[in-house]
Design a protein around this motif. Structure first.
Motif, PDB file in Angstrom:
ATOM      1  N   TYR A   1      -0.004  -2.474   5.834  1.00 18.37           N
ATOM      2  CA  TYR A   1       0.861  -2.183   4.759  1.00 18.37           C
ATOM      3  C   TYR A   1       0.667  -3.010   3.362  1.00 18.37           C
ATOM      4  CZ  TYR A   1       2.952   0.786   8.139  1.00 18.37           C
ATOM      5  OH  TYR A   1       3.101   1.768   9.104  1.00 18.37           O
ATOM      6  N   ARG A   2      -0.205  -4.180   3.462  1.00 19.13           N
ATOM      7  CA  ARG A   2      -0.034  -4.942   2.347  1.00 19.13           C
ATOM      8  C   ARG A   2      -1.627  -4.948   1.760  1.00 19.13           C
ATOM      9  NH1 ARG A   2       1.119 -11.139   1.645  1.00 19.13           N
ATOM     10  NH2 ARG A   2       1.352 -11.534  -0.502  1.00 19.13           N
ATOM     11  N   SER A   3      -1.825  -4.740   0.498  1.00 24.79           N
ATOM     12  CA  SER A   3      -3.057  -4.683   0.096  1.00 24.79           C
ATOM     13  C   SER A   3      -3.743  -6.173  -0.142  1.00 24.79           C
ATOM     14  CB  SER A   3      -3.098  -3.799  -1.438  1.00 24.79           C
ATOM     15  OG  SER A   3      -2.406  -4.511  -2.208  1.00 24.79           O
ATOM     16  N   ARG A   4      -3.334  -7.161  -0.265  1.00 24.20           N
ATOM     17  CA  ARG A   4      -3.748  -8.369  -0.428  1.00 24.20           C
ATOM     18  C   ARG A   4      -2.982  -9.384   0.685  1.00 24.20           C
ATOM     19  NH1 ARG A   4      -2.577  -9.583  -6.581  1.00 24.20           N
ATOM     20  NH2 ARG A   4      -1.522  -7.619  -6.434  1.00 24.20           N
ATOM     21  N   TRP A   5      -3.711 -10.230   1.211  1.00 25.87           N
ATOM     22  CA  TRP A   5      -2.913 -11.211   2.307  1.00 25.87           C
ATOM     23  C   TRP A   5      -2.466 -12.109   1.475  1.00 25.87           C
ATOM     24  CZ3 TRP A   5      -1.581 -10.816   6.836  1.00 25.87           C
ATOM     25  CH2 TRP A   5      -1.177 -11.927   7.536  1.00 25.87           C
TER      26      TRP A   5
ATOM     27  N   LYS B   1       0.858  -1.173  -0.047  1.00 26.54           N
ATOM     28  CA  LYS B   1      -0.099  -0.083  -0.048  1.00 26.54           C
ATOM     29  C   LYS B   1       0.821   1.314  -0.127  1.00 26.54           C
ATOM     30  CE  LYS B   1      -3.890  -1.942   2.688  1.00 26.54           C
ATOM     31  NZ  LYS B   1      -4.502  -1.832   3.930  1.00 26.54           N
ATOM     32  N   ASP B   2       0.374   2.103  -0.328  1.00 28.93           N
ATOM     33  CA  ASP B   2       1.072   3.379  -0.603  1.00 28.93           C
ATOM     34  C   ASP B   2       1.608   4.024   0.966  1.00 28.93           C
ATOM     35  OD1 ASP B   2      -1.444   4.461   0.423  1.00 28.93           O
ATOM     36  OD2 ASP B   2      -1.754   5.881  -1.313  1.00 28.93           O
ATOM     37  N   LYS B   3       0.889   3.448   2.026  1.00 25.41           N
ATOM     38  CA  LYS B   3       1.351   3.737   3.605  1.00 25.41           C
ATOM     39  C   LYS B   3       2.766   3.493   3.644  1.00 25.41           C
ATOM     40  CE  LYS B   3      -1.275   2.969   6.982  1.00 25.41           C
ATOM     41  NZ  LYS B   3      -2.164   2.236   8.006  1.00 25.41           N
ATOM     42  N   VAL B   4       3.123   2.434   2.719  1.00 24.44           N
ATOM     43  CA  VAL B   4       4.630   2.054   3.205  1.00 24.44           C
ATOM     44  C   VAL B   4       5.596   3.291   3.125  1.00 24.44           C
ATOM     45  CG1 VAL B   4       6.750   0.763   2.252  1.00 24.44           C
ATOM     46  CG2 VAL B   4       4.524  -0.448   2.469  1.00 24.44           C
ATOM     47  N   TRP B   5       5.295   4.052   1.994  1.00 23.09           N
ATOM     48  CA  TRP B   5       6.272   5.129   1.888  1.00 23.09           C
ATOM     49  C   TRP B   5       5.789   6.430   2.592  1.00 23.09           C
ATOM     50  CZ3 TRP B   5       4.648   1.542  -1.437  1.00 23.09           C
ATOM     51  CH2 TRP B   5       6.063   0.747  -1.837  1.00 23.09           C
ATOM     52  N   ASP B   6       4.046   6.710   2.614  1.00 24.32           N
ATOM     53  CA  ASP B   6       3.773   7.818   3.433  1.00 24.32           C
ATOM     54  C   ASP B   6       3.971   7.590   5.063  1.00 24.32           C
ATOM     55  OD1 ASP B   6       2.850   8.405   1.033  1.00 24.32           O
ATOM     56  OD2 ASP B   6       0.710   7.709   1.496  1.00 24.32           O
TER      57      ASP B   6
ATOM     58  N   LYS C   1       8.167 -16.091  17.731  1.00 27.90           N
ATOM     59  CA  LYS C   1       6.641 -15.578  17.843  1.00 27.90           C
ATOM     60  C   LYS C   1       6.598 -13.919  17.658  1.00 27.90           C
ATOM     61  CE  LYS C   1       3.025 -15.161  21.417  1.00 27.90           C
ATOM     62  NZ  LYS C   1       2.555 -15.476  22.536  1.00 27.90           N
ATOM     63  N   GLN C   2       7.723 -13.470  18.119  1.00 30.98           N
ATOM     64  CA  GLN C   2       7.845 -11.927  17.920  1.00 30.98           C
ATOM     65  C   GLN C   2       7.980 -11.410  16.473  1.00 30.98           C
ATOM     66  OE1 GLN C   2      11.181  -9.921  19.958  1.00 30.98           O
ATOM     67  NE2 GLN C   2      11.254  -8.393  18.580  1.00 30.98           N
ATOM     68  N   ALA C   3       8.515 -12.291  15.958  1.00 29.66           N
ATOM     69  CA  ALA C   3       8.673 -12.079  14.239  1.00 29.66           C
ATOM     70  C   ALA C   3       7.423 -12.315  13.450  1.00 29.66           C
ATOM     71  CB  ALA C   3       9.906 -12.801  13.563  1.00 29.66           C
ATOM     72  N   GLN C   4       6.840 -13.285  13.800  1.00 24.35           N
ATOM     73  CA  GLN C   4       5.653 -13.484  13.118  1.00 24.35           C
ATOM     74  C   GLN C   4       4.549 -12.616  13.435  1.00 24.35           C
ATOM     75  OE1 GLN C   4       5.462 -17.908  14.066  1.00 24.35           O
ATOM     76  NE2 GLN C   4       5.721 -18.240  11.939  1.00 24.35           N
TER      77      GLN C   4
ATOM     78  N   HIS D   1       1.390  -6.631   7.704  1.00 20.22           N
ATOM     79  CA  HIS D   1       0.230  -7.106   6.686  1.00 20.22           C
ATOM     80  C   HIS D   1      -0.769  -6.426   6.717  1.00 20.22           C
ATOM     81  CE1 HIS D   1       2.272 -11.068   4.839  1.00 20.22           C
ATOM     82  NE2 HIS D   1       3.261 -10.084   4.951  1.00 20.22           N
ATOM     83  N   ARG D   2      -1.477  -6.263   7.940  1.00 18.98           N
ATOM     84  CA  ARG D   2      -2.493  -5.659   8.006  1.00 18.98           C
ATOM     85  C   ARG D   2      -2.711  -4.291   7.488  1.00 18.98           C
ATOM     86  NH1 ARG D   2      -3.147  -9.265  12.478  1.00 18.98           N
ATOM     87  NH2 ARG D   2      -2.343  -7.600  13.867  1.00 18.98           N
TER      88      ARG D   2
END
Length: 124
Positions: A120-124, A66-71, A107-110, A117-118
């Motif tokens: 910054y990613r547009s598709r899961w 998503k554009d939020k990655v850069w915004d 667990k921390q990483a996952q 993902h929720r």
């Protein structure tokens, strides 16, 4: 123009997802193969570290980001670092053969992956 960066980050995320699942299964085993886990954890840590350079400005087009990655780059970078910290902890735990600490690092990483993902990613 950014196809290579997009392709590399998508394959890196795929590797992380696959290898982290395998790591979780391996840590649940009665007998842990620490040598194998050490190599896998090192690979995960190296992959997560590599991600930092795979989001160049302008690489939104044709990606799942998503554009939020850069915004909202400061927060995005913080989450990438938190994921990497988890994989680093996992790797250190494999060197120490500490199952509980390894599970904590994974667990921390996952959990960071899911949060990112929720947002910054547009598709899961």
């Amino acid at each position: 123009m950014f196809e290579e960066a997009i392709s590399q980050r998508q394959s890196t995320f795929g590797l992380i997802e696959h290898d982290a699942k395998d790591m979780g299964k391996a840590l649940k085993a009665k007998e842990v193969n620490w040598d194998r886990l050490e190599l896998a954890a090192k690979k995960l840590h190296e992959a997560s570290t590599r991600l930092d350079s795979l989001f160049p400005e302008g690489s939104l087009e044709g990606s799942k980001a998503k554009d939020k990655v850069w915004d909202d780059n400061v927060k995005f970078e913080r989450l990438l670092n938190e994921m990497d910290d988890g994989f680093e902890l996992l790797y250190q735990a494999t060197l120490e053969k500490d199952k509980s600490l390894a599970q904590q690092g994974l667990k921390q990483a996952q959990s960071t992956c899911k949060a990112c993902h929720r947002q910054y990613r547009s598709r899961w």
